[in-house]
Design a protein around this motif. Structure first.
Motif, PDB file in Angstrom:
ATOM      1  N   SER A  66      18.357   2.125 -24.665  1.00 20.38           N
ATOM      2  CA  SER A  66      18.895   3.437 -24.000  1.00 20.38           C
ATOM      3  C   SER A  66      20.297   3.758 -24.773  1.00 20.38           C
ATOM      4  N   THR A 111      22.951   4.402 -23.359  1.00 22.20           N
ATOM      5  CA  THR A 111      24.088   3.660 -22.891  1.00 22.20           C
ATOM      6  C   THR A 111      24.375   2.318 -23.408  1.00 22.20           C
ATOM      7  N   SER A 151      30.635   3.700 -19.709  1.00 25.76           N
ATOM      8  CA  SER A 151      30.973   4.764 -20.540  1.00 25.76           C
ATOM      9  C   SER A 151      31.301   4.469 -22.053  1.00 25.76           C
ATOM     10  N   PRO A 205      31.893   9.678 -22.224  1.00 22.52           N
ATOM     11  CA  PRO A 205      31.701   8.332 -22.790  1.00 22.52           C
ATOM     12  C   PRO A 205      32.184   8.278 -24.335  1.00 22.52           C
ATOM     13  N   ASP A 213      19.650   6.085 -19.126  1.00 23.58           N
ATOM     14  CA  ASP A 213      20.791   7.080 -19.611  1.00 23.58           C
ATOM     15  C   ASP A 213      20.965   8.183 -18.484  1.00 23.58           C
ATOM     16  N   VAL A 272      23.173   6.807 -15.595  1.00 22.04           N
ATOM     17  CA  VAL A 272      24.503   6.327 -16.078  1.00 22.04           C
ATOM     18  C   VAL A 272      25.198   7.571 -16.547  1.00 22.04           C
ATOM     19  N   PHE A 273      24.607   8.509 -17.047  1.00 27.30           N
ATOM     20  CA  PHE A 273      24.896  10.116 -17.549  1.00 27.30           C
ATOM     21  C   PHE A 273      25.275  10.830 -16.499  1.00 27.30           C
TER      22      PHE A 273
END
Length: 829
Positions: A648, A650, A669, A357, A343, A346-347
């Protein structure tokens, strides 16, 4: 055979559309980079020397200028095509509206660039006009053949050439190319007395019929360079001439707007320290043409998608990469909690891109998703009810642990690995090997064997399968080349097959690298053992392999490493795994992490997952690095890696897109739905219909996912893309949809037989008179989708049952048929 009604098709459509209506939302226009603000200055970049002076040597030289605008917002933008150019003195160079400079006469000239009142200047020195400098064949002529595709694998560069004329693939052997041109064809290809009549030029321009069509325009710089070389008597060049040692692209990275342009400039560095602009002789290729395209002149044009794209620049066997990031530009607020390192990275990228997302998925979706991904099956009704009613805030973590501790996890991942480890059965005599190898793989996952140990026990295996099952890998991967190539592709994420015959076109690997790596397997011998099974042993010889091109014996050497220097009494395969599993190895951990990322998300951080190279970079390099380091730090614990991914947020994002991320395929996302694997889908159909597919030679309760090899005949598994286990590539397993699949699900005898079975689910539901229709429909939905039906779905299904009061079994068959033909059933979402 009864045909299902059109009404049931509408039911199936309703069941899916009801849960994905958000996907049809039409977004507005995103801000992208936004207003850049005021232009505060411009910079000029070229292939200049250390002082910034651009040198053009020869009448056919050229140089690209890149004009970069700097704004008070902090943005930088390419203004090369918006700039006005002037020279002082005039007559030394010509410069077009794209910023490309061509020499006219010898001298030094100042070029002034003006954009909206902001000015900058650069200096160009022109030489080699009065006295024509000798042309170097490898440095100047060979790149022309590469640029225009003449020496590509589909033309004269393929094995045996094309129509009697051969060139080395992509120009990696210029000495051979020179001989093919100058000495073959009885001298007809080149005519120094009248260069324009040379067959090389008349075919290239289309003046004489040419299978490849016209490739070069008459009087273009490339044409003139070829003509001058022929007129000079076709010199090859001196051994003292400088050689290219590397190339650089400018800019290396750039944040770009949607539907924006960026001009690239490529410079070549030579062994004598000089530099040259080779932009117009460089081959460019985008790794995602939906994100951006690149012209032959090096102009990058982005599309409307958000994310990252890489452009490969190749010149004379050297490569460099330009990376562009195209943001959506929205404010990203209210991100889900960062639960694992996944996370965090990715975030962070979604924030940089301004790409919001989707929400975190609900419990029912997560249950079905993670059970399929970890156990290769649908959750049972009891599991679903228990999970949905569980109020423990940590229930998702508990579920992941339960699945990882189950035999289903080991069975499903054994299915995955057996295919790419080529556990293939060609005849009944192979059963001992394939069954033993599959059982060993499955037990390795039950025991959570460290990945480095798992790999070592395969690659360094010796003996017979009856005693040491992983030696079965050598049964299908028999020769030195296959062993080296499968090892690189499977465990390092590298496709080195090209380097077997020539320098890799997109990588640094040469034939020396290839045979040095293959040498680790040069000690492997085999002889017949018990009941005709192969017995693998290690020969006491120095680990080395012969490069067929040079005849040299190449010692065992890791890719990009120094020779291992192994004595004859040491098994080189153990040294290979030692090198692979070293924490500093740049390939081993990343390859496994990337392979598993694709398993869970449908595409790798690097995609294809086994083609990791500098010219195919990860969409999130920081995430790949962090996951690989965490995997190493865990002691190559595969369950730890799976937990890190599955826990996660994600991974737990909804598959339903929001207003902005419907087209996102690379930034994660949202969860991207993927069709169930062939074996998982067959087991799911059995679970929904309450039947059992049986296979000859194994107990009746063995799932399709649990089959030990590919030697079981099943049209269903074949049509839905079961791999043949013929290679180390996961691309053998296809998730593509086709008409045969649709027809099989809609009206095949196999599916109809499962639906109408006397002891199947439809028959049992029809006979359960103590349960009302609504409860039966709820049970079906729990089986198929791991959720309860919404009121509309329940009403439609109950209404259909009430239409057939005298034949409830048929009505339940119809509903089961409708459910298994929905995308919600066929896809993991």
């Amino acid at each position: 055979m009864r045909t299902r009604s059109i009404e049931l098709l509408l039911i199936a459509f309703t069941l899916w559309c009801g849960c994905t209506s958000a996907a049809w939302a039409q977004p507005g226009e995103p801000p992208g980079l936004g207003d850049p603000g005021n232009l505060t200055g411009i910079d000029i970049h070229s292939a200049g020397d250390s002082s910034g002076v651009l040198h053009l040597a020869g009448v056919d030289a050229g140089g690209q200028l890149v004009v970069t605008g700097n704004y008070d917002s902090g943005q930088v933008r390419d203004l090369s095509r918006q700039a006005a150019y002037s020279t002082e003195p005039v007559g030394v160079v010509e410069i077009d509206e794209h910023g490309f400079v061509r020499p006219v006469s010898e001298g030094t000239v100042a070029i002034t660039v003006d954009v909206l009142g902001q000015q900058a200047s650069t200096t160009v020195v022109v030489t080699g006009i009065l006295v024509d400098p000798p042309i170097n064949f490898p440095n100047q002529i060979t790149p022309i053949f590469t640029k225009f595709g003449c020496n590509g694998g589909g033309c004269h560069g393929k094995s045996g050439g094309q129509n009697g004329f051969r060139l080395s693939l992509l120009g990696f052997e210029p000495t051979e190319d020179f001989e093919y041109l100058v000495k073959e064809g009885r001298g007809r290809r080149l005519f120094p007395a009248a260069p324009d009549r040379s067959l090389l030029l008349t075919k290239a321009t289309g003046e004489v019929p040419h299978g490849g069509g016209a490739r070069i325009e008459a009087d273009s710089p490339s044409y003139r360079l070829l003509r001058r070389w022929i007129a000079q008597g076709m010199p090859y060049g001196s051994a003292e001439d400088p050689t290219v040692v590397g190339i650089e692209v400018f800019p290396h990275e750039r944040v770009m707007g949607r539907e924006a342009d960026q001009q690239l400039v490529v410079l070549a560095r030579y062994s004598d320290g000089s530099v040259e602009d080779v932009t117009r002789m460089t081959s460019f290729e985008s790794n995602d043409t939906e994100m951006a395209e690149v012209s032959v002149e090096g102009l990058v044009n982005t599309a409307k998608l958000t994310g990252s794209v890489a452009v490969m620049c190749r010149y004379q066997g050297h490569v460099d990469v330009f990376r562009a990031t195209v943001p959506l530009g929205l404010s990203v607020a209210g991100l889900p909690e960062e639960r694992t390192l996944v996370d965090e990275h990715v975030f962070a990228k979604l924030t940089d891109l301004g790409l919001p997302p989707s929400d975190v998925c609900d419990d029912a979706t997560f249950l079905r998703r993670v059970t399929i991904d970890l156990a290769g099956r649908l959750p049972s009704v009891d599991e679903t009810i228990a999970f949905l009613e569980n109020q423990d805030p940590n229930k998702r973590e508990q579920l992941v642990d339960q699945l990882l501790d189950s035999s289903d996890y080991a069975e499903y991942f054994a299915n995955k690995w057996a295919a790419i480890l080529r556990n293939k059965r060609d005849g009944e005599e192979d059963k001992v090997a394939t069954y033993s190898f599959h059982d060993w793989i499955r037990q390795s996952f039950r025991d959570n064997k460290p990945y480095d140990q798992f790999v070592r026990e395969i690659l360094a295996s010796s003996g017979e399968v009856g005693v040491n099952p992983p030696v079965a890998w050598y049964r299908e991967v028999r020769d030195l080349s296959a062993q080296a190539e499968d090892t690189a592709q499977l465990f390092l994420g590298l496709r080195i097959q090209c380097a077997r015959c020539h320098h890799h076109p997109f990588e640094t690997w040469s034939q020396e690298d290839y045979y040095g790596f293959a040498a680790f397997f040069s000690q492997v011998g085999r002889k017949k053992g018990y009941e005709g099974q192969d017995r693998v042993f290690v020969q006491r010889v120095v680990a080395q392999a012969q490069n067929p091109k040079t005849g040299n014996m190449v010692p065992a050497t890791g890719l990009g490493a120094e020779p291992a220097g192994l004595p004859a009494d040491m098994d080189a395969r153990h040294a290979l795994v030692d090198w692979m599993a070293d924490p500093s190895n740049p390939f081993f951990a990343k390859a496994l992490v990337n392979r598993y990322w694709k398993h869970f998300f449908g595409r790798g951080l690097v995609d294809p997952e086994d083609d990791m190279r500098v010219t195919n970079p990860a969409v999130n390099p920081a995430l790949l690095d962090a996951l690989a380091q965490d995997f190493i730090d865990s002691g190559f614990d595969m369950k730890h890696l799976v937990r890190t991914i599955c826990l996660s947020n994600t991974y737990q994002l909804s598959a339903i897109p929001n207003e902005w991320n419907a087209d996102d395929k690379q930034n994660f996302s949202r969860y991207f739905p993927k069709r169930l694997n062939a074996e998982v889908l067959l087991d799911a159909v059995d679970q929904l219909t309450g039947t059992n597919s049986t296979f000859n030679g194994v107990p009746a309760d063995v799932r399709a996912v649990g089959l030990p090899d590919n030697g079981f005949n099943s049209y269903f598994l074949t049509v839905f893309g079961r791999p043949e286990s013929s290679s180390a590539c996961e691309c053998e397993r296809t998730g593509d949809a086709n008409l045969a699949q649709s027809l099989h699900l809609l009206n095949s005898g196999e599916i109809q037989g499962k639906l109408t079975a006397g002891d199947g689910r439809a028959a049992r539901l029809a006979g359960a008179t103590d349960v009302d229709h609504a409860e039966k429909i709820r049970q079906l939905y729990l089986v198929a989708f791991s959720r309860y039906p919404d009121p509309e779905e329940l009403a439609v299904a109950v209404a259909h049952l009430e239409r057939f009061p005298d034949d409830p079994k048929r009505a339940f068959e119809d509903i089961c048929w409708a459910l298994l033909n929905t995308k919600e059933f066929l896809f993991n979402h």
